[in-house]
Design an enzyme around this catalytic site. Structure first.
Site, PDB file in Angstrom:
ATOM      1  N   CYS A  68      -9.068  -6.211   2.151  1.00 36.86           N
ATOM      2  CA  CYS A  68      -9.094  -4.890   2.763  1.00 36.86           C
ATOM      3  C   CYS A  68     -10.508  -4.354   2.933  1.00 36.86           C
ATOM      4  CB  CYS A  68      -8.279  -3.918   1.923  1.00 36.86           C
ATOM      5  SG  CYS A  68      -6.690  -4.597   1.498  1.00 36.86           S
ATOM      6  N   GLN A  87       0.669  -8.996  -6.615  1.00 32.89           N
ATOM      7  CA  GLN A  87       0.178 -10.372  -6.773  1.00 32.89           C
ATOM      8  C   GLN A  87       0.908 -11.106  -7.904  1.00 32.89           C
ATOM      9  OE1 GLN A  87      -1.851 -11.859  -4.751  1.00 32.89           O
ATOM     10  NE2 GLN A  87      -2.874 -10.185  -3.666  1.00 32.89           N
ATOM     11  N   THR A 126       0.843  -1.205   0.000  1.00 33.06           N
ATOM     12  CA  THR A 126       0.000   0.000   0.000  1.00 33.06           C
ATOM     13  C   THR A 126       0.874   1.248   0.000  1.00 33.06           C
ATOM     14  OG1 THR A 126      -1.787  -1.153   1.123  1.00 33.06           O
ATOM     15  CG2 THR A 126      -1.718   1.244   1.409  1.00 33.06           C
TER      16      THR A 126
HETATM   17  C1  LIG Z   1      -2.794  -5.982  -6.049  1.00 32.48           C
HETATM   18  C2  LIG Z   1      -2.423  -5.506  -4.665  1.00 32.48           C
HETATM   19  N1  LIG Z   1      -1.797  -4.342  -4.523  1.00 32.48           N
HETATM   20  C3  LIG Z   1      -1.437  -3.865  -3.327  1.00 32.48           C
HETATM   21  C4  LIG Z   1      -1.711  -4.556  -2.177  1.00 32.48           C
HETATM   22  C5  LIG Z   1      -1.333  -3.982  -0.851  1.00 32.48           C
HETATM   23  O1  LIG Z   1      -0.267  -4.672  -0.249  1.00 32.48           O
HETATM   24  P1  LIG Z   1      -0.092  -4.617   1.335  1.00 32.48           P
HETATM   25  O2  LIG Z   1      -1.080  -5.587   1.918  1.00 32.48           O
HETATM   26  O3  LIG Z   1       1.328  -5.035   1.564  1.00 32.48           O
HETATM   27  O4  LIG Z   1      -0.352  -3.239   1.760  1.00 32.48           O
HETATM   28  C6  LIG Z   1      -2.371  -5.786  -2.265  1.00 32.48           C
HETATM   29  C7  LIG Z   1      -2.731  -6.548  -1.048  1.00 32.48           C
HETATM   30  O5  LIG Z   1      -3.628  -7.331  -1.030  1.00 32.48           O
HETATM   31  C8  LIG Z   1      -2.730  -6.273  -3.539  1.00 32.48           C
HETATM   32  O6  LIG Z   1      -3.369  -7.440  -3.698  1.00 32.48           O
END
Ligand SMILES: Cc1ncc(COP(=O)(O)O)c(C=O)c1O
Length: 378
Positions: A321, A175, A70
């Site tokens: 999320c 991913q 994120t």
């Molecule tokens: C495509 C994608 N981008 C970004 C993120 C965010 O990663 P993080 O959980 O390390 O913040 C995720 C998490 O599920 C994701 O699937």
């Protein structure tokens, strides 16, 4: 517990836990310190960075460790807009860390365009090209692999289109890395996001790749860590785990991909055979190795998920999320599924630590519960 929700998070591998634990105890120095404990911490940080860079196929200096995927997405978009961006082209399929940042930028006057998406879950390349054409200083932010459907976007083509129109490119590969052969010399984005906990690392650490680190515009100030581009004392425990997980994946990437694909296919085949009224969402010929998103016609996906949870099987209905607040998946809605169809869909995602026995057991349980619910909902 059978974890079929690896796209939400993977279980840290033993090597990652050991590396993280080792970073907590004898070598618990600050990499910025001048003494020997600081030296040891710097070595650990350097080694982990080299491992992650090797997995990505980039130079260690092109990587900035962040607190999550994120944060890496936010840092990328902030860096793009700080260079005087006029239009940001993205898609409605993106992770909320891109979509909500884009909304924030749009509220402050940036022209944000979300390109069309096909029913197969792939972005419409022509629509993206049209949005990038004849614009001063455009940028493109797209994901490599969708977290809900596993659909792989045509990133080679998208980067080529972006270059034709002078656009900078950010790819969210959270991913993708560790689940496909991601060749950065071929795809060559300006920025790329990556996160440890999707490859059996430890949560709380991500990374942003930058083709040229000078393009990164920091979101924080007050230190020289990460070349001053992401200041703050490093999460050495998480980074050590990240390095170990990257090293493991690097040692046998084709084997890991093949394992996850075989397990996904064992599971999917059995479920589709015994629930012929169910179907897979998204392009079947362009899917990452570990994901299947299945629509169980006539069944409430939340009910299926809850019953599977009681049986010790973890899966997911929309992105983790937003899971606390069940809403129809915006990804599936963007692909043209109706609200009820989106509610009928459930995501299953395998990981390297799953076994074939688990898949057989989980598939059997899904079939039993789904058929029971279908009779109930009929
Ligand atoms: C495509 C994608 N981008 C970004 C993120 C965010 O990663 P993080 O959980 O390390 O913040 C995720 C998490 O599920 C994701 O699937």
């Amino acid at each position: 517990m059978i974890n079929l929700d690896n796209n939400a998070t993977t279980t840290p591998s033993r090597a990652a836990v050991e590396a993280a634990t080792a970073a907590l105890t004898p070598r618990y120095g600050n990499p910025s310190s001048a003494h020997s404990a600081g030296d040891a911490a710097r070595t650990l940080l350097h080694d982990a960075r080299c491992n992650v860079a090797e997995l990505l196929g980039c130079e260690p200096t092109q990587l900035v460790f962040t607190g999550s995927g994120t944060e890496a997405n936010n840092l990328a978009l902030h860096s793009l807009t700080s260079q005087g961006l006029w239009r940001l082209v993205t898609s409605p399929l993106e992770h909320s860390s891109v979509l909500q940042h884009a909304e924030y930028l749009a509220a402050r006057g940036l022209d944000v365009v979300k390109a069309r998406v096909g029913t197969d879950g792939r972005v419409d390349v022509d629509d993206i090209e049209a949005a990038l054409r004849d614009v001063d200083r455009p940028a493109l932010s797209v994901q490599w692999v969708n977290n809900e459907t596993g659909v792989i976007q045509p990133v080679d083509e998208l980067v080529a289109v972006a270059r034709r129109h002078g656009a900078r490119v950010h790819i969210d590969a959270a991913q993708a890395i560790g689940k496909l052969d991601a060749d950065l010399t071929r795809v060559a984005p300006d920025f790329l996001t990556f996160t440890a906990h999707k490859i059996n690392g430890v949560r709380g650490v991500g990374a942003l790749y930058a083709r040229d680190p000078k393009m990164i515009c920091p979101l924080r100030f007050g230190g020289t860590q990460e070349q001053g581009l992401h200041p703050g004392t490093e999460n050495l425990v998480g980074i050590a785990g990240f390095g170990a997980a990257a090293w493991e994946r690097l040692r046998d990437l084709p084997g890991a991909i093949e394992h996850m694909r075989r397990l996904r296919n064992v599971f999917e085949r059995r479920v589709l055979e015994e629930c012929p009224w169910a179907e897979v969402n998204g392009a079947q010929d362009a899917r990452v190795c570990n994901t299947t998103n299945i629509r169980f016609t006539g069944i409430d996906g939340q009910a299926l998920m809850a019953r599977l949870d009681r049986e010790g099987i973890c899966c997911s209905q929309s992105s983790a999320c937003t899971n606390q607040k069940p809403e129809p998946s915006y990804v599936l809605r963007a692909m043209g599924l109706s609200e009820p169809e989106a509610y009928e869909s459930v995501r299953f995602s395998t990981g390297v630590l799953n076994t074939e026995d688990e898949m057989v057991e989980a598939a059997g349980m899904v079939v039993t519960v789904a058929n029971r619910l279908r009779r109930l909902f009929a």
